[in-house]
Design an enzyme around this catalytic site. Structure first.
Site, PDB file in Angstrom:
ATOM      1  N   CYS A  68       0.957  -1.195  -0.128  1.00 36.10           N
ATOM      2  CA  CYS A  68      -0.053  -0.065  -0.103  1.00 36.10           C
ATOM      3  C   CYS A  68       0.690   1.385   0.012  1.00 36.10           C
ATOM      4  O   CYS A  68       1.484   1.587   0.849  1.00 36.10           O
ATOM      5  CB  CYS A  68      -0.837   0.256   1.259  1.00 36.10           C
ATOM      6  SG  CYS A  68      -2.051   1.340   0.980  1.00 36.10           S
ATOM      7  N   CYS A 197     -18.487  -6.344   0.376  1.00 37.45           N
ATOM      8  CA  CYS A 197     -17.628  -6.165  -0.769  1.00 37.45           C
ATOM      9  C   CYS A 197     -16.314  -6.687  -0.179  1.00 37.45           C
ATOM     10  O   CYS A 197     -15.754  -6.094   0.751  1.00 37.45           O
ATOM     11  CB  CYS A 197     -17.650  -5.171  -1.157  1.00 37.45           C
ATOM     12  SG  CYS A 197     -16.319  -4.744  -2.387  1.00 37.45           S
TER      13      CYS A 197
HETATM   14  N1  SAM Z   1      -7.654   1.427   4.930  1.00 37.96           N
HETATM   15  C1  SAM Z   1      -8.602   0.592   4.500  1.00 37.96           C
HETATM   16  C2  SAM Z   1      -8.472  -0.967   4.459  1.00 37.96           C
HETATM   17  O1  SAM Z   1      -7.238  -1.240   4.407  1.00 37.96           O
HETATM   18  O2  SAM Z   1      -9.424  -1.713   4.529  1.00 37.96           O
HETATM   19  C3  SAM Z   1      -9.357   0.865   3.104  1.00 37.96           C
HETATM   20  C4  SAM Z   1      -8.597   1.163   1.833  1.00 37.96           C
HETATM   21  S1  SAM Z   1      -7.485   0.234   1.366  1.00 37.96           S
HETATM   22  C5  SAM Z   1      -6.480   0.965   0.459  1.00 37.96           C
HETATM   23  C6  SAM Z   1      -8.643  -0.953   0.507  1.00 37.96           C
HETATM   24  C7  SAM Z   1      -7.974  -2.239  -0.314  1.00 37.96           C
HETATM   25  O3  SAM Z   1      -7.177  -1.359  -1.480  1.00 37.96           O
HETATM   26  C8  SAM Z   1      -6.697  -3.207   0.215  1.00 37.96           C
HETATM   27  O4  SAM Z   1      -7.479  -3.932   1.086  1.00 37.96           O
HETATM   28  C9  SAM Z   1      -6.070  -3.718  -0.975  1.00 37.96           C
HETATM   29  O5  SAM Z   1      -6.805  -5.064  -1.338  1.00 37.96           O
HETATM   30  C10 SAM Z   1      -6.407  -2.576  -1.808  1.00 37.96           C
HETATM   31  N2  SAM Z   1      -5.090  -2.089  -2.442  1.00 37.96           N
HETATM   32  C11 SAM Z   1      -4.281  -1.109  -1.775  1.00 37.96           C
HETATM   33  N3  SAM Z   1      -3.107  -0.884  -2.328  1.00 37.96           N
HETATM   34  C12 SAM Z   1      -3.079  -1.630  -3.582  1.00 37.96           C
HETATM   35  C13 SAM Z   1      -2.165  -1.948  -4.685  1.00 37.96           C
HETATM   36  N4  SAM Z   1      -0.975  -1.286  -4.637  1.00 37.96           N
HETATM   37  N5  SAM Z   1      -2.641  -2.896  -5.586  1.00 37.96           N
HETATM   38  C14 SAM Z   1      -3.583  -3.426  -5.535  1.00 37.96           C
HETATM   39  N6  SAM Z   1      -4.657  -3.204  -4.685  1.00 37.96           N
HETATM   40  C15 SAM Z   1      -4.476  -2.255  -3.359  1.00 37.96           C
HETATM   41 FE1  SF4 Z   2      -3.275   0.931   2.767  1.00 38.75          FE
HETATM   42 FE2  SF4 Z   2      -5.758   0.292   4.187  1.00 38.75          FE
HETATM   43 FE3  SF4 Z   2      -3.154  -1.038   4.654  1.00 38.75          FE
HETATM   44 FE4  SF4 Z   2      -3.851   1.754   5.458  1.00 38.75          FE
HETATM   45  S1  SF4 Z   2      -5.087  -0.121   6.195  1.00 38.75           S
HETATM   46  S2  SF4 Z   2      -1.890   0.707   4.805  1.00 38.75           S
HETATM   47  S3  SF4 Z   2      -4.991   2.327   3.803  1.00 38.75           S
HETATM   48  S4  SF4 Z   2      -4.521  -0.853   2.889  1.00 38.75           S
END
Ligand code: SAM
Ligand code: SF4
Ligand code: DTB
Length: 332
Positions: A68, A197
């Site tokens: 992330c 989801c």
């Molecule tokens: N912070 C919250 C969480 O982690 O549940 C919500 C946002 S988070 C960015 C949502 C989802 O985005 C993650 O669980 C992951 O599956 C997906 N995600 C994040 N970064 C990604 C990346 N670089 N490539 C593909 N999917 C990604």
């Molecule tokens: Fe990224 Fe969600 Fe993990 Fe935070 S919790 S680092 S926003 S994927």
């Protein structure tokens, strides 16, 4: 091995590892054919749900998810920003609707929801987006049942919380929260009667076994998640996974097809990673049962195909956007 027709009939929540492996490892065209056949039994194959994604709180997240760009642990160049104002979000939602989206997903770089003024503001956003007539989805990290109830009361239609990978591989990707905590959040949103989801990411160095294990976790949730996002890792410089090679298009299609067979009624979303896929590869994914995408040139922080490109793709393939609020929550 049972004949595939027997294995795949109806909606099941008792999939075994071997059954899933047998499906996943079918010759690719055979797999796509089976998935396409099942897709047609449960969905209109010419319809694709168009979702819009907005990061309402960007960067500075305390979690260490290795994929992330928003984790505060990694230097990725993502600017930390405070929670957006309600008006700003509602304007983006109106624009998304005008551009053809029927679902609007708001993402926050939070580990979990806190009962504070920021959460109150998110509740206002949910209410406002719902009033615009869009299916509202949010992904805010972990939530308690009480918080989920508040989101439901504000009009939240879906909550996104991914399992991300297999329970075994998870520990190599995230150390700051457990797999079980993820499952608990999914259960909390389900109890609040919000649609679920939940999906995951491929291309993080996991084995095929891990992918099968992740699909088993999702497919044995009862009911199934109403929507299942399958993401290909978008490798971002500065994250521990920056050097990962791009996901093979056939592997992506295998994931989509297997998810479609295991969870026949769910919406299967071709999520992050579409920029790495050719138009032809995306077409195979739609044939294999993908029936939802994120539209708009940005996901949360990374690029996504432009709206015009998707419009052309839909026109070439004879696909049309699905209407909002169509028959979900029905015995998945
Ligand atoms: N912070 C919250 C969480 O982690 O549940 C919500 C946002 S988070 C960015 C949502 C989802 O985005 C993650 O669980 C992951 O599956 C997906 N995600 C994040 N970064 C990604 C990346 N670089 N490539 C593909 N999917 C990604
Ligand atoms: Fe990224 Fe969600 Fe993990 Fe935070 S919790 S680092 S926003 S994927
Ligand atoms: C999901 O499974 N994929 C979306 C949505 N749910 C929230 C997020 C993809 C994020 C890709 C990396 C980024 O743009 O920051």
């Amino acid at each position: 091995m049972k004949p595939i027709e027997e294995v795949t009939s109806g909606v099941r929540h008792d999939w075994t590892n071997d059954e899933i492996a047998d499906i996943y490892n079918l010759p690719l065209l055979e797999l796509v054919y089976k998935a396409a056949t099942i897709h047609r039994q449960f969905h209109d194959p010419s319809e694709v749900q168009v979702c819009s994604l907005l990061s309402i709180k960007t960067g500075g997240c305390p979690e260490d998810c290795a994929y992330c760009p928003q984790s505060a642990e990694y230097d990725t160049g993502v600017k930390v920003e405070p929670l957006l104002q309600v008006d700003e979000v509602l304007e983006k939602a109106r624009n998304a609707k005008e551009a053809g989206a029927t679902r609007f997903c708001m993402g926050a770089a939070w580990r979990e929801v806190h009962d504070n003024r920021d959460f109150d503001r998110v509740l206002e956003m949910v209410k406002g987006v719902n009033d615009i007539g869009l299916e509202v989805c949010a992904t805010l990290g972990m939530v308690t049942e009480e918080q989920a109830n508040k989101l439901k009361a504000a009009g939240l239609y879906a909550y996104n919380h991914n399992v991300d990978t297999s329970s075994g591989y998870y520990k190599s990707i995230i150390t700051t929260r457990t797999y079980q905590e993820r499952i608990d959040t999914i259960k909390n949103t389900r109890k609040a009667e919000i649609t679920v989801c939940s999906g995951g990411i491929i291309g993080m160095g996991e084995s095929v076994e891990d992918r099968i294990d992740m699909l088993m976790t999702l497919a044995n949730l009862d009911p199934h998640p109403e929507s299942v996002p399958i993401n290909a890792l978008v490798p971002v410089a500065g994250t521990p996974l920056e050097g990962r090679p791009p996901v093979d298009a056939w592997e992506f299609a295998r994931m989509i097809a297997t998810a479609r067979i295991l969870m026949p009624k769910s919406m299967v979303r071709l999520s992050a990673g579409r920029l790495q896929l050719s138009k032809e590869a995306q077409a195979i994914c739609f044939l294999a049962g993908a029936n939802s995408i994120f539209a708009g040139d940005k996901l949360l922080t990374t690029p996504n195909p432009a709206v015009d490109e998707d419009r052309e793709l839909f026109a070439s393939l004879g696909l049309k956007p699905r209407k909002a609020f169509k028959e979900e929550m029905s015995s998945n």
